[in-house]
Motif scaffolding. Structure first.
Motif, PDB file in Angstrom:
ATOM      1  N   ALA A   1       1.198  -1.362  -0.275  1.00 30.44           N
ATOM      2  CA  ALA A   1      -0.230   0.089   0.120  1.00 30.44           C
ATOM      3  C   ALA A   1       1.042   1.303  -0.113  1.00 30.44           C
ATOM      4  O   ALA A   1       1.874   1.351   0.477  1.00 30.44           O
ATOM      5  N   SER A   2       0.341   2.482  -0.096  1.00 33.14           N
ATOM      6  CA  SER A   2       0.973   3.708  -0.435  1.00 33.14           C
ATOM      7  C   SER A   2       1.141   3.921   0.892  1.00 33.14           C
ATOM      8  O   SER A   2       1.036   3.715   1.764  1.00 33.14           O
ATOM      9  N   THR A   3       2.577   4.482   0.642  1.00 38.15           N
ATOM     10  CA  THR A   3       2.878   4.915   2.307  1.00 38.15           C
ATOM     11  C   THR A   3       2.375   6.273   2.315  1.00 38.15           C
ATOM     12  O   THR A   3       2.479   7.752   3.801  1.00 38.15           O
TER      13      THR A   3
END
Length: 84
Positions: free
Chosen positions: A37-39
Motif C-alpha cells: 500500500a502507498s505510504t
C-alpha cells in the motif's frame, strides 16, 4: 525425491530461492503479486469561502476548475485568504 534434491542443489548453487525459480519458470506469476500500500498520506480537504458572496469551494488540490477560476478572477493571494 531425487528430482527435488537435484533441484534444491541447483537452487543453492545459483543462489535462487523458490520465488525466483517460480518467476523464471512462469514470468506472468510475478505480475500478480500485489504491491504494498502507498505510504503517501491522502490530501486534506480545503474549504474556501468567498466573504462577499458566501460561495463555498471545496478542493483537495489546487487544480479544481472553480478554484482556478476564482484565483484568476480575484488573484491567488486573495483566494488563499478565504481558506477556512
Amino acid at each position: 525425491m531425487e528430482f527435488e534434491n537435484k533441484l534444491r542443489a541447483l537452487m543453492n548453487e545459483y543462489g535462487v530461492n523458490l520465488r525466483g525459480l517460480i518467476s523464471i519458470m512462469d514470468p506472468q506469476t510475478g505480475a500478480a503479486v500485489p504491491r504494498p500500500a502507498s505510504t503517501k498520506a491522502p490530501r486534506k480537504l480545503k474549504v474556501y469561502k468567498n466573504p462577499n458572496t458566501g460561495e463555498v469551494v471545496e478542493a483537495k488540490g489546487g487544480n479544481r476548475k472553480v478554484l482556478k477560476a476564482r484565483k484568476t478572477e480575484f488573484g491567488a493571494e486573495v483566494v488563499e485568504d478565504w481558506l477556512q
